[in-house]
Design a protein around this motif. Structure first.
Motif, PDB file in Angstrom:
ATOM      1  N   PRO A 557       0.814  -1.237   0.000  1.00 33.25           N
ATOM      2  CA  PRO A 557       0.000   0.000   0.000  1.00 33.25           C
ATOM      3  C   PRO A 557       0.840   1.276   0.000  1.00 33.25           C
ATOM      4  CG  PRO A 557      -0.857  -1.587   1.582  1.00 33.25           C
ATOM      5  CD  PRO A 557       0.460  -2.121   1.121  1.00 33.25           C
ATOM      6  N   TYR A 558       1.984   1.259   0.725  1.00 33.82           N
ATOM      7  CA  TYR A 558       2.854   2.435   0.718  1.00 33.82           C
ATOM      8  C   TYR A 558       3.391   2.689  -0.694  1.00 33.82           C
ATOM      9  CZ  TYR A 558       3.015   2.616   5.852  1.00 33.82           C
ATOM     10  OH  TYR A 558       2.701   2.744   7.181  1.00 33.82           O
ATOM     11  N   ALA A 559       3.843   1.612  -1.343  1.00 33.87           N
ATOM     12  CA  ALA A 559       4.393   1.765  -2.688  1.00 33.87           C
ATOM     13  C   ALA A 559       3.327   2.240  -3.674  1.00 33.87           C
ATOM     14  CB  ALA A 559       4.992   0.441  -3.158  1.00 33.87           C
ATOM     15  N   LEU A 560       2.107   1.741  -3.543  1.00 32.81           N
ATOM     16  CA  LEU A 560       1.028   2.165  -4.444  1.00 32.81           C
ATOM     17  C   LEU A 560       0.681   3.631  -4.239  1.00 32.81           C
ATOM     18  CD1 LEU A 560      -1.325  -0.960  -4.335  1.00 32.81           C
ATOM     19  CD2 LEU A 560      -0.089  -0.096  -6.331  1.00 32.81           C
ATOM     20  N   ARG A 561       0.642   4.071  -2.973  1.00 34.75           N
ATOM     21  CA  ARG A 561       0.354   5.499  -2.710  1.00 34.75           C
ATOM     22  C   ARG A 561       1.466   6.380  -3.281  1.00 34.75           C
ATOM     23  NH1 ARG A 561      -1.699   3.593   2.318  1.00 34.75           N
ATOM     24  NH2 ARG A 561       0.286   4.021   3.362  1.00 34.75           N
ATOM     25  N   ALA A 562       2.701   5.944  -3.077  1.00 34.19           N
ATOM     26  CA  ALA A 562       3.826   6.716  -3.607  1.00 34.19           C
ATOM     27  C   ALA A 562       3.767   6.781  -5.127  1.00 34.19           C
ATOM     28  CB  ALA A 562       5.147   6.096  -3.156  1.00 34.19           C
ATOM     29  N   PRO A 573      11.909   9.858 -11.942  1.00 38.65           N
ATOM     30  CA  PRO A 573      12.669   9.063 -10.977  1.00 38.65           C
ATOM     31  C   PRO A 573      11.779   8.503  -9.871  1.00 38.65           C
ATOM     32  CG  PRO A 573      13.819  11.106 -11.460  1.00 38.65           C
ATOM     33  CD  PRO A 573      12.463  11.226 -12.065  1.00 38.65           C
ATOM     34  N   GLY A 574      10.820   9.322  -9.402  1.00 42.20           N
ATOM     35  CA  GLY A 574       9.922   8.853  -8.348  1.00 42.20           C
ATOM     36  C   GLY A 574       9.078   7.681  -8.803  1.00 42.20           C
ATOM     37  N   GLN A 575       8.579   7.745 -10.050  1.00 45.85           N
ATOM     38  CA  GLN A 575       7.791   6.634 -10.581  1.00 45.85           C
ATOM     39  C   GLN A 575       8.640   5.368 -10.704  1.00 45.85           C
ATOM     40  OE1 GLN A 575       5.223   7.632 -14.084  1.00 45.85           O
ATOM     41  NE2 GLN A 575       5.923   9.704 -13.677  1.00 45.85           N
ATOM     42  N   ALA A 576       9.875   5.517 -11.200  1.00 51.78           N
ATOM     43  CA  ALA A 576      10.744   4.348 -11.367  1.00 51.78           C
ATOM     44  C   ALA A 576      11.037   3.694 -10.021  1.00 51.78           C
ATOM     45  CB  ALA A 576      12.041   4.753 -12.063  1.00 51.78           C
ATOM     46  N   ASN A 577      11.326   4.519  -9.003  1.00 48.23           N
ATOM     47  CA  ASN A 577      11.609   3.987  -7.670  1.00 48.23           C
ATOM     48  C   ASN A 577      10.390   3.271  -7.095  1.00 48.23           C
ATOM     49  OD1 ASN A 577      14.159   4.135  -6.279  1.00 48.23           O
ATOM     50  ND2 ASN A 577      14.107   6.343  -6.651  1.00 48.23           N
ATOM     51  N   ALA A 578       9.226   3.905  -7.178  1.00 47.10           N
ATOM     52  CA  ALA A 578       8.013   3.311  -6.612  1.00 47.10           C
ATOM     53  C   ALA A 578       7.658   2.007  -7.318  1.00 47.10           C
ATOM     54  CB  ALA A 578       6.854   4.298  -6.701  1.00 47.10           C
ATOM     55  N   LEU A 579       7.803   1.981  -8.647  1.00 47.72           N
ATOM     56  CA  LEU A 579       7.513   0.755  -9.397  1.00 47.72           C
ATOM     57  C   LEU A 579       8.481  -0.367  -9.030  1.00 47.72           C
ATOM     58  CD1 LEU A 579       6.741   2.371 -12.846  1.00 47.72           C
ATOM     59  CD2 LEU A 579       5.196   0.810 -11.646  1.00 47.72           C
ATOM     60  N   ALA A 580       9.771  -0.014  -8.860  1.00 50.21           N
ATOM     61  CA  ALA A 580      10.755  -1.031  -8.484  1.00 50.21           C
ATOM     62  C   ALA A 580      10.433  -1.609  -7.111  1.00 50.21           C
ATOM     63  CB  ALA A 580      12.161  -0.434  -8.500  1.00 50.21           C
ATOM     64  N   ASN A 581      10.073  -0.737  -6.170  1.00 48.85           N
ATOM     65  CA  ASN A 581       9.737  -1.229  -4.834  1.00 48.85           C
ATOM     66  C   ASN A 581       8.461  -2.070  -4.854  1.00 48.85           C
ATOM     67  OD1 ASN A 581      11.985   0.105  -3.943  1.00 48.85           O
ATOM     68  ND2 ASN A 581      10.868   1.884  -3.148  1.00 48.85           N
ATOM     69  N   LEU A 582       7.506  -1.656  -5.671  1.00 44.93           N
ATOM     70  CA  LEU A 582       6.264  -2.411  -5.793  1.00 44.93           C
ATOM     71  C   LEU A 582       6.546  -3.798  -6.379  1.00 44.93           C
ATOM     72  CD1 LEU A 582       3.192  -2.127  -5.382  1.00 44.93           C
ATOM     73  CD2 LEU A 582       3.061  -1.251  -7.725  1.00 44.93           C
ATOM     74  N   ALA A 583       7.387  -3.844  -7.422  1.00 49.64           N
ATOM     75  CA  ALA A 583       7.740  -5.121  -8.040  1.00 49.64           C
ATOM     76  C   ALA A 583       8.464  -6.025  -7.049  1.00 49.64           C
ATOM     77  CB  ALA A 583       8.615  -4.881  -9.272  1.00 49.64           C
ATOM     78  N   PHE A 584       9.339  -5.427  -6.237  1.00 53.79           N
ATOM     79  CA  PHE A 584      10.089  -6.179  -5.224  1.00 53.79           C
ATOM     80  C   PHE A 584       9.131  -6.920  -4.289  1.00 53.79           C
ATOM     81  CE2 PHE A 584      12.329  -6.182  -1.053  1.00 53.79           C
ATOM     82  CZ  PHE A 584      13.457  -6.920  -1.407  1.00 53.79           C
ATOM     83  N   SER A 585       8.075  -6.232  -3.843  1.00 51.33           N
ATOM     84  CA  SER A 585       7.110  -6.857  -2.925  1.00 51.33           C
ATOM     85  C   SER A 585       6.169  -7.807  -3.653  1.00 51.33           C
ATOM     86  CB  SER A 585       6.314  -5.776  -2.183  1.00 51.33           C
ATOM     87  OG  SER A 585       7.148  -5.098  -1.266  1.00 51.33           O
ATOM     88  N   TYR A 586       5.761  -7.448  -4.882  1.00 56.76           N
ATOM     89  CA  TYR A 586       4.911  -8.358  -5.649  1.00 56.76           C
ATOM     90  C   TYR A 586       5.610  -9.710  -5.843  1.00 56.76           C
ATOM     91  CZ  TYR A 586       1.377  -4.892  -7.145  1.00 56.76           C
ATOM     92  OH  TYR A 586       0.352  -3.986  -7.194  1.00 56.76           O
TER      93      TYR A 586
END
Length: 670
Positions: A557-562, A573-586
């Motif tokens: 949820p944090y990554a999705l909000r970000a 850069p913010g989108q790339a970071n958030a997507l990478a973190n989201l993928a990491f958890s997925y």
């Protein structure tokens, strides 16, 4: 009667086109072909009076002088009567305006009139042909015809460059070619060197009595005084294109009046419209305008100051909506003479910044006097949040170098220290760690000596980020803690939240996970109080820490909000970071397809961003592929990440890549 209006800028070949067309069509008009130069734009003469032109035409048609009436209307009626049953082709070249042409038009349906003009003529029923400049191939063909194929083949690159220096304008290409033809000892490169000499300028585009500058002068001198002033002041502008608001800043006028004058210059084919609301000058016309304004240096300097003042004030309004931190004490935003546009939201501000960035960059690099130096420093610092948002690392470095040089020229040690801090951060983003450390240490010593507590804290914050890249987490933690204390003492909640968030990451990397999460939550709590665009980054870090602690369900949820926030604000850069973190958890919650999709998008967004972010996204894509069982794809991604991380010395991403290569080399379960 059919009318064809041939329009275009001076030197584009309107007369040649009309005469060539008339020769090709002559057989279709057996009762006669007439060519009349109306001298609308001719050196040493005024536009031909319609009555005199009608007298000439009537005499050619066999009307005796005694039978030619006195008034223009009667002469026009007689002309139409004489041509009523004839098929005649009439070329009216170099027309000044519609009033000059209208009395000369026959009424017979079998007649064709070709009118050429530098102005856009409003004639009912006319087919309008607007001539453009040559294509590169057409320019080369003309030069080959003038110089011969052997001479062109001997210097192909120089011939191509010469056509470009001519702006592919047919007259300029022809004059340059004839100049070379008359000088067989000259190489094409020699003429190019002469064209680069600012003292010669447009004079090189002259053969005998025929010169490009003289042709431009006819159009310029035909303008009213106010439009002459706008045209020559366009020569001050170093950017690519011009809006009405920018033109108003140049002349110190109202945007509505400036827009009307720009549209008039467009009708005169002295400017071109590249897109609605944006105009530009042909390269040679720009040089001509610059030559005119150079003759009035005080006027040019005042216009340049008005323009840069307007850019700084407008950039302040635009970046105010996306700035996370206040403008450092490098100078004040000036009060512009011309009105500054307002921006209703971040999207509107970013659209303006995207559209104007090339012009803003030109204004920064073109600063040539002390007031402009100060404005250049302020403008560079105003633009940094935008450049970070768009991931334009090279532009950040180039503009900050210009600002550092300007600050030295101003003998302003505070502005120079803050600029060196920003330049050090930009080098870090570019993966140039050694240079970043050198600049940041220099800046830190300056801030301490000057008593700039916030500058010292900001520099320590950036130093900590460099130490993290080098794997020196203990040093990074120490610098972040010092920065937090200084920011808190200064009452700067935005910077304090950023430092706390950074501290949490290095605590985690040092193996102090629970302490790391506590600091991240402190940062999030503070950021929610102070508000602003920093919230997305802090949310992202909190989510990442949950993920690193194995709490992936809480991390998502944090990554999705970000991600939602970064998409809304346009931060690549913010989108790339958030997507990478989201993928990491997925990847770790049994959602491999979503993990690969998110990581692949992160890689695509980060493709032209900083190398550390590229390494991170490739590593994450590798982990996502491994979670989906595609070990070959995972191996390729981790090797790409390792190559990038090794080049820039990114310790964490190197470790992730090597671990990924080891894991991806052997299928799971063997």
């Amino acid at each position: 009667m059919s009318i064809v209006a041939v329009e275009g800028m001076a030197g584009v070949g309107k007369t040649r086109f009309a005469v060539h067309a008339a020769h090709r069509l002559a057989a279709d008009y057996p009762d006669g072909q007439f060519y009349l130069d109306l001298h609308g734009f001719s050196a040493g003469s005024t536009p031909a009076a319609p009555g005199a032109v009608l007298e000439t035409m009537l005499r050619r048609l066999g009307v005796p002088a005694s039978a030619i009436p006195e008034s223009v209307d009667d002469r026009s009626t007689l002309l139409r009567d004489r041509l009523a049953d004839r098929r005649v082709l009439l070329v009216l070249d170099n027309a000044a305006d519609e009033a000059q042409v209208s009395p000369l038009l026959p009424a017979a349906s079998g007649c064709l009139v070709i009118v050429t003009s530098r102005r856009a003529l409003a004639m009912d029923g006319a087919c309008v042909i607007v001539l453009d400049v040559f294509s590169p191939a057409e320019a080369r063909e003309l030069l080959t015809g003038l110089l011969g194929p052997d001479r062109v083949a001997a210097e192909p690159a120089s011939v191509e460059e010469l056509a470009g220096r001519c702006g592919h304008l047919p007259l300029a290409v022809a004059v340059a070619g004839r100049r070379l033809r008359g000088r067989p000892a000259w190489r094409v490169a020699h003429l190019l060197a002469r064209l680069s000499d600012p003292d010669r300028g447009l004079a090189e585009f002259t053969v005998g009595a025929r010169g490009v500058e003289d042709v431009f002068a006819l159009s310029y001198r035909a303008l009213p005084a106010a439009r002459q002033r706008l045209f020559r002041l366009l020569g001050v502008h170093l950017g690519d294109d011009v809006t009405a608001a920018l033109a108003a800043a140049l002349v110190g006028d109202d945007p509505a009046d400036a827009e009307r004058d720009l549209e008039a210059l467009l009708d005169e084919h002295l400017v071109q419209q590249v897109r609605p609301g944006r105009h530009e000058l042909h390269d040679l016309l720009r040089r001509y305008a610059a030559r005119q304004v150079a003759a009035t240096p005080d006027e040019a300097a005042a216009a340049r100051r008005r323009l840069v003042d307007w850019y700084v004030a407008t950039a302040d309004g635009a970046t105010r909506l996306i700035r996370r931190f206040p403008l450092p004490p490098v100078g004040r935003v000036p009060e512009p003479v011309a009105p500054v546009p307002g921006f209703g939201d971040e999207e509107a501000a970013l659209r303006w910044l995207d559209a104007e960035f090339a012009n803003l960059r030109a204004a920064i690099h073109g600063a040539a006097d002390l007031p402009a130096w100060r404005n250049a420093v302020v403008l560079v610092h105003l633009l940094q949040p935008y450049l970070v948002r768009r991931g334009q690392v090279d532009d950040a470095l180039a503009t900050l170098r210009a600002a550092a040089e300007a600050a030295r020229g101003l003998d302003d040690p505070v502005a120079e220290a803050y600029t060196l801090t920003a330049l050090g951060q930009a080098h870090d983003t570019a993966g140039r760690t050694d240079r970043s450390l050198e600049l940041l240490r220099d800046a830190l010593e300056r801030h301490v000596r000057l008593g700039q507590a916030v500058g010292e804290a900001t520099t320590r914050h950036h130093l900590a980020m460099v130490f993290r890249r080098l794997g020196r987490h203990r040093d990074a933690i120490a610098e972040y803690r010092r920065a937090v204390v200084l920011f808190r003492a200064a009452g700067d909640g935005q910077w304090e939240a950023s430092a706390l968030s950074g501290l949490s990451v290095d605590l985690h990397l040092a193996g102090r996970d629970e302490e790391a999460l506590a600091q991240a939550l402190r940062a999030l709590s503070l950021q929610r109080v102070v508000g602003g665009p920093g919230l997305a980054r802090v949310e992202n870090n909190v989510g990442l820490l949950h993920a690193r602690l194995g709490r992936h369900a809480e991390a998502v949820p944090y990554a999705l909000r970000a991600l939602a926030w970064q998409r809304r604000t346009g931060s690549r850069p913010g989108q790339a970071n958030a997507l990478a973190n989201l993928a990491f958890s997925y990847a770790r919650t049994g959602r491999p397809t979503e993990a690969v999709r998110a990581a692949a998008e992160a890689v695509e967004i980060a493709r032209d961003l900083g190398p550390d972010l590229r390494a991170k996204t490739w590593n994450t894509l590798g982990e996502a592929h491994r979670s989906a069982g595609d070990h070959a794809a995972a191996l390729r991604c981790h090797r790409e990440a390792l190559d990038i991380a090794t080049r820039i010395g990114e310790a964490e991403e190197q470790a992730r890549a090597r671990a990924g290569i080891d894991d991806a080399s052997v299928p799971a379960g063997t």
